[in-house]
Design a protein around this motif. Structure first.
Motif, mmCIF file in Angstrom:
data_model
loop_
_atom_site.group_PDB
_atom_site.id
_atom_site.type_symbol
_atom_site.label_atom_id
_atom_site.label_comp_id
_atom_site.label_asym_id
_atom_site.label_seq_id
_atom_site.Cartn_x
_atom_site.Cartn_y
_atom_site.Cartn_z
ATOM 1 N N ARG A 73 -18.275 -3.892 19.239
ATOM 2 C CA ARG A 73 -16.940 -4.284 19.706
ATOM 3 C C ARG A 73 -15.907 -4.151 18.591
ATOM 4 N NH1 ARG A 73 -15.225 -9.747 23.067
ATOM 5 N NH2 ARG A 73 -12.979 -9.326 23.072
ATOM 6 N N GLN A 74 -16.282 -4.578 17.390
ATOM 7 C CA GLN A 74 -15.355 -4.488 16.271
ATOM 8 C C GLN A 74 -14.964 -3.044 15.978
ATOM 9 O OE1 GLN A 74 -16.726 -6.442 12.702
ATOM 10 N NE2 GLN A 74 -15.016 -5.706 11.475
ATOM 11 N N ILE A 75 -15.921 -2.125 16.083
ATOM 12 C CA ILE A 75 -15.643 -0.714 15.836
ATOM 13 C C ILE A 75 -14.644 -0.182 16.864
ATOM 14 C CG2 ILE A 75 -16.647 1.610 15.865
ATOM 15 C CD1 ILE A 75 -19.222 0.336 14.717
ATOM 16 N N PHE A 76 -14.888 -0.477 18.141
ATOM 17 C CA PHE A 76 -13.980 0.003 19.188
ATOM 18 C C PHE A 76 -12.585 -0.611 19.044
ATOM 19 C CE2 PHE A 76 -17.789 1.465 21.491
ATOM 20 C CZ PHE A 76 -17.321 2.645 22.036
ATOM 21 N N GLU A 77 -12.528 -1.909 18.766
ATOM 22 C CA GLU A 77 -11.229 -2.565 18.655
ATOM 23 C C GLU A 77 -10.450 -2.063 17.442
ATOM 24 O OE1 GLU A 77 -12.078 -6.737 18.697
ATOM 25 O OE2 GLU A 77 -12.010 -6.857 20.880
ATOM 26 N N THR A 78 -11.143 -1.817 16.337
ATOM 27 C CA THR A 78 -10.474 -1.273 15.152
ATOM 28 C C THR A 78 -9.885 0.097 15.454
ATOM 29 O OG1 THR A 78 -11.960 -2.478 13.657
ATOM 30 C CG2 THR A 78 -10.772 -0.576 12.747
ATOM 31 N N CYS A 79 -10.648 0.925 16.155
ATOM 32 C CA CYS A 79 -10.154 2.242 16.546
ATOM 33 C C CYS A 79 -8.935 2.110 17.452
ATOM 34 C CB CYS A 79 -11.261 3.025 17.247
ATOM 35 S SG CYS A 79 -10.761 4.671 17.803
ATOM 36 N N ALA A 80 -8.980 1.159 18.380
ATOM 37 C CA ALA A 80 -7.874 0.973 19.320
ATOM 38 C C ALA A 80 -6.607 0.505 18.613
ATOM 39 C CB ALA A 80 -8.272 -0.022 20.407
#
Length: 305
Positions: free
Chosen positions: A35-42
């Motif tokens: 989740r952290q990876i996706f949110e950082t990308c977003a």
């Protein structure tokens, strides 16, 4: 005697095939890290959010609130703008999420086009996105229910409003929806906006920007604003800059009739304020208010003459 028979060696090609399959598999990450990876990308690359939400239901739940937290529909070819706004309204009214979902997650909203939106479309959006904190309206609308509803705008803190092309608000008092705003960026003729009534009711307004001004009109208004600290005057007739920096500041306020108390807090910007500046600020990047604040603080720190 040494045997000439070939020893049973491992099948190297088969081993490499199995190894490549292992490498090709997606890593088994803890859900929190994924989740952290996706949110950082977003957050870092918001333009990819529409693709990210299609990955899975879980990713949709993580990314959609980020996707809709800042909605900016810029002025463009009219047909394209119609597609954008109709698509957004369809999302808001699809029933996939309750209206409370959008009230909770849509925090910054900008509609930048004079002729592409109807009053009904803008009213539908504002009636659902009641939790918006940062609102920009540049639309050819004569009346919005949002500004007449005493329950509207309780979350509103920043407002950019463009009344240059019509007179639907001019001459009226600031409505209840303005009561909590801290930042007001107003684009209207200086022959009109000084005669708005209710300036003194803006008890939280610390930042105000005008894109049409004359000193004899600015001073009486800012003097009755209870807590204003930063005043920006933008040259609406000048070519807008893609990004504000120190070179856009005119620190010589000698052309304005300002008292000593106010000449420190009034900052002339050397150009008009581009609409793209709004989205930069909404996404946490530097905008013209940072320029104004830094200049005022420098003056207070070093003394202004």
């Amino acid at each position: 005697m040494i045997s000439s028979a070939t020893p049973n060696l491992p099948d190297v090609s088969a081993h490499q095939h199995l190894l490549s399959q292992e490498v090709a598999r997606p890593p088994n990450l803890p859900p929190e890290l994924e989740r952290q990876i996706f949110e950082t990308c977003a957050f870092d690359h918001p333009k990819f959010c529409p693709e990210l939400v299609l990955v899975s239901k879980a990713v949709y739940a993580w990314i959609d609130p980020i996707l809709i937290s800042t909605i900016c529909i810029m002025e463009d070819i009219r047909s394209r703008e119609q597609v954008k706004i109709k698509s957004f309204i369809a999302k808001l009214t699809s029933g996939k999420n309750p209206v409370e979902y959008y009230a909770r997650h849509v925090k910054s909203l900008a509609l930048f086009s004079f002729f592409s939106y109807s009053e009904r479309e803008v009213d539908v959006i504002l009636a659902i996105c009641t939790g918006v904190k940062n609102l920009a309206i540049k639309a050819h609308v004569r009346h919005l229910n949002f500004f007449d509803n005493p329950q509207a705008g309780t979350a509103l803190r920043r407002l950019y409003i463009d009344y240059w092309q019509h007179r639907n608000f001019s001459g009226h008092s600031f409505h209840a929806c303005f009561r909590n705003i801290t930042h007001l960026h107003l684009r209207d003729m200086d022959a009109v906006w000084p005669y708005y009534t209710g300036w003194e009711t803006l008890t939280h307004l610390t930042h105000v920007a005008f894109e049409s001004f004359s000193s004899d009109k600015v001073v009486p208004v800012i003097q009755i604003l209870p807590v204003v600290q930063y005043v920006a005057l933008a040259a609406h007739y000048a070519e807008p800059q893609s990004q504000h920096n120190g070179s856009d500041i005119v620190v010589d306020n000698s052309t304005l009739s300002l008292t000593e108390a106010w000449e420190v807090r009034v900052v002339l910007l050397g150009s008009s304020i581009p609409l793209s500046d709004w989205e930069r600020g909404a996404r946490g990047k530097s905008d013209f208010w940072d320029v104004v604040e830094n200049e005022v603080e420098r003056r207070l720190r070093e003394g202004f003459s």
